[in-house]
Write an enzyme that holds these catalytic residues in place. Structure first.
Site, PDB file in Angstrom:
ATOM      1  N   LYS A 197      -9.900  -4.220  -5.166  1.00  0.00           N
ATOM      2  CA  LYS A 197     -10.467  -2.983  -5.166  1.00  0.00           C
ATOM      3  C   LYS A 197      -9.812  -1.852  -5.754  1.00  0.00           C
ATOM      4  O   LYS A 197     -10.050  -0.964  -6.310  1.00  0.00           O
ATOM      5  CB  LYS A 197     -11.122  -2.600  -4.041  1.00  0.00           C
ATOM      6  CG  LYS A 197     -12.502  -3.228  -3.697  1.00  0.00           C
ATOM      7  CD  LYS A 197     -13.000  -2.973  -2.381  1.00  0.00           C
ATOM      8  CE  LYS A 197     -12.682  -3.997  -1.114  1.00  0.00           C
ATOM      9  NZ  LYS A 197     -13.147  -3.989   0.057  1.00  0.00           N
ATOM     10  N   LYS A 219      -3.494 -10.065  -7.727  1.00  0.00           N
ATOM     11  CA  LYS A 219      -4.783 -10.374  -7.278  1.00  0.00           C
ATOM     12  C   LYS A 219      -5.910  -9.584  -7.280  1.00  0.00           C
ATOM     13  O   LYS A 219      -5.515  -8.244  -7.650  1.00  0.00           O
ATOM     14  CB  LYS A 219      -4.363 -10.258  -5.506  1.00  0.00           C
ATOM     15  CG  LYS A 219      -5.371 -10.496  -4.566  1.00  0.00           C
ATOM     16  CD  LYS A 219      -4.879 -10.167  -3.216  1.00  0.00           C
ATOM     17  CE  LYS A 219      -5.284  -8.846  -3.036  1.00  0.00           C
ATOM     18  NZ  LYS A 219      -5.229  -8.444  -1.507  1.00  0.00           N
ATOM     19  N   LYS A 250       0.900  -1.213  -0.016  1.00  0.00           N
ATOM     20  CA  LYS A 250       0.079   0.083  -0.005  1.00  0.00           C
ATOM     21  C   LYS A 250       1.067   1.122  -0.026  1.00  0.00           C
ATOM     22  O   LYS A 250       0.411   2.362  -0.487  1.00  0.00           O
ATOM     23  CB  LYS A 250      -1.010   0.133   1.144  1.00  0.00           C
ATOM     24  CG  LYS A 250      -2.106  -0.896   0.982  1.00  0.00           C
ATOM     25  CD  LYS A 250      -3.007  -0.973   1.881  1.00  0.00           C
ATOM     26  CE  LYS A 250      -4.372  -1.931   1.557  1.00  0.00           C
ATOM     27  NZ  LYS A 250      -5.522  -1.733   2.319  1.00  0.00           N
TER      28      LYS A 250
HETATM   29  P1  AMP Z   1     -11.251  -6.382   2.395  1.00  0.00           P
HETATM   30  O1  AMP Z   1     -12.079  -6.107   1.279  1.00  0.00           O
HETATM   31  O2  AMP Z   1      -9.748  -5.994   2.034  1.00  0.00           O
HETATM   32  O3  AMP Z   1     -11.784  -6.201   3.774  1.00  0.00           O
HETATM   33  O4  AMP Z   1     -11.231  -8.015   2.216  1.00  0.00           O
HETATM   34  C1  AMP Z   1     -12.405  -8.718   2.711  1.00  0.00           C
HETATM   35  C2  AMP Z   1     -11.921 -10.351   2.388  1.00  0.00           C
HETATM   36  O5  AMP Z   1     -11.690 -10.639   1.217  1.00  0.00           O
HETATM   37  C3  AMP Z   1     -10.724 -10.405   3.229  1.00  0.00           C
HETATM   38  O6  AMP Z   1     -11.002 -12.054   4.039  1.00  0.00           O
HETATM   39  C4  AMP Z   1      -9.550 -10.827   2.079  1.00  0.00           C
HETATM   40  O7  AMP Z   1      -8.756 -11.712   2.580  1.00  0.00           O
HETATM   41  C5  AMP Z   1     -10.526 -11.490   1.164  1.00  0.00           C
HETATM   42  N1  AMP Z   1     -10.046 -11.185  -0.133  1.00  0.00           N
HETATM   43  C6  AMP Z   1      -9.864  -9.970  -0.673  1.00  0.00           C
HETATM   44  N2  AMP Z   1      -9.333 -10.187  -1.777  1.00  0.00           N
HETATM   45  C7  AMP Z   1      -9.333 -11.375  -2.370  1.00  0.00           C
HETATM   46  C8  AMP Z   1      -9.000 -12.206  -3.422  1.00  0.00           C
HETATM   47  N3  AMP Z   1      -8.423 -11.541  -4.708  1.00  0.00           N
HETATM   48  N4  AMP Z   1      -9.133 -13.564  -3.482  1.00  0.00           N
HETATM   49  C9  AMP Z   1      -9.536 -14.038  -2.034  1.00  0.00           C
HETATM   50  N5  AMP Z   1      -9.860 -13.377  -0.960  1.00  0.00           N
HETATM   51  C10 AMP Z   1      -9.715 -12.067  -1.027  1.00  0.00           C
END
Ligand code: AMP
Ligand code: TRP
Length: 351
Positions: free
Chosen positions: A222, A219, A114
């Site tokens: 967002k 990956k 980040k």
């Molecule tokens: P966040 O939106 O960063 O709060 O992520 C929410 C959840 O989604 C967390 O458990 C992340 O590890 C999971 N996550 C985010 N991006 C991915 C991805 N590309 N593949 C699998 N899990 C993901």
């Protein structure tokens, strides 16, 4: 007593199928297994570490709550709450800060990723004047420009987990390092002040790391919306995005993460939404090309997301009722957190 399970999702914009297949879908299955005492929350304090518009934050929080419930989380089975409503999360984060080595946070991959954006910018800006300077000065400049919240992010995450005595944390594998820190801090606190915390462990799905549709090396995230398929995308957008998704050379639908990373990624999506084993899908498409596979995949994803999208629309009209239920979740979480904080404060001699 059932083992406790905690997880959170940040309200930073729209959720994508990586969030769904890596985390949210699993939340629902774990909840419905009846084997755990489940807590799911909106990590709104974490989301403040990224640029945001205050006018949009509340809508983003509501959107995660609606996505939770539309995907099948149930306030009667799980405690659903909003992190910032429970001030003990921040309070414990401060206490944990005092036993967290700076170096542990400094080597966190997510922090490095980040700050990379800032780093690159500063690197460009300072390029002309860098001759003779060590790159350390650029790194230092990066650190100075980065908000401390981003650096301290994993400590707040550790308190989210340790506060509820969670044994399990369902997350994508991008969170593994943070979970490791939570375990380290639990151990450290316990050995310094006496057994207080449980060491949590991560629970992963078959898709712990979904890759971008436009680049299977990155990956799905967002921060790169061009590679995302969002849970709220319309059927037409889903069809278009899947049609445009990059593929590998050749035309055989085969799972091979090294040689065919793009198709392997799409096979994971097919398998998760279609409820079929990868080997079964490979057989179904033997002798057929990528085109047919992709157009059928699009229909499977559309079919998989339609009930979610419809339910979310209905729920949005019942927002008041939904928020009342989340209010109950907040109260339940608060009661537990307060009790745990008392225990923690006693342990460290504050009371
Ligand atoms: P966040 O939106 O960063 O709060 O992520 C929410 C959840 O989604 C967390 O458990 C992340 O590890 C999971 N996550 C985010 N991006 C991915 C991805 N590309 N593949 C699998 N899990 C993901
Ligand atoms: N850091 C997590 C993410 O970006 C969100 C999160 C915050 C979380 N606190 C948590 C996940 C506690 C699990 C448990 O995905």
């Amino acid at each position: 007593m059932k083992p406790i399970l905690v997880s959170g999702i940040q309200p930073t914009g729209k959720l994508h199928i990586g969030n769904y297949l890596g985390a949210l879908k699993n939340f629902v299955e774990l909840q419905n297994s009846g084997k755990y005492e489940c807590f799911f929350f909106v990590a709104d304090l974490h989301s403040l570490t990224e640029d945001f518009d205050p006018k949009e934050k509340k809508a983003q929080i509501d959107d995660v709550i609606l996505s939770f419930i539309a995907s099948g989380l149930d306030t009667k089975k799980s405690t659903i709450f909003v992190q910032s409503e429970i001030s003990e999360h921040s309070e414990l984060a401060w206490i944990l800060n005092t036993i967290t080595p700076f170096g542990e946070l400094y080597r966190m991959t997510q922090f490095k990723d980040k700050t990379q954006v800032v780093f690159n910018r500063l690197d460009r800006e300072t390029e002309g004047q860098r001759n003779g300077r060590s790159s350390m000065s650029v790194e230092l400049a990066t650190d100075l420009a980065t908000n401390v919240g981003l650096f301290d992010y994993p400590v707040l995450m550790a308190s989210d987990i340790l506060l509820y005595d969670a044994k399990f944390v369902p997350v994508g594998n991008d969170q593994d390092q943070h979970l490791e820190l939570a375990r380290t801090l639990a151990r450290k606190f316990n050995s310094k002040f006496g057994k207080t915390f449980i060491e949590p462990q991560a629970l992963h799905t078959e898709v712990p790391r979904l890759m971008s549709l436009d680049d299977p090396e990155k990956k799905m995230s967002k921060s790169r919306p061009e590679g995302c398929l969002f849970l709220d995308d319309t059927p037409d957008v889903i069809r278009k995005k899947i049609k445009r998704a990059v593929t590998d050379s050749g035309n055989e639908v085969k799972f091979d993460e090294k040689e065919k990373p793009a198709i392997s990624n799409l096979l994971l999506v097919y398998s998760a939404f279609g409820g079929k084993k990868i080997s079964e899908i490979e057989k179904m498409y033997a002798g057929k090309g990528y085109g047919e596979f992709k157009s059928e995949l699009a229909e499977i994803v559309v079919k998989g997301l339609t009930p979610f999208q419809e339910k979310k629309k209905v729920l949005r009209r019942e927002m008041e009722e939904v928020m009342k239920e989340v209010g109950d979740g907040n109260r339940n979480a608060k009661t537990i957190a307060l009790k745990k904080m008392l225990e923690i404060k006693k342990r460290i001699g504050l009371i």
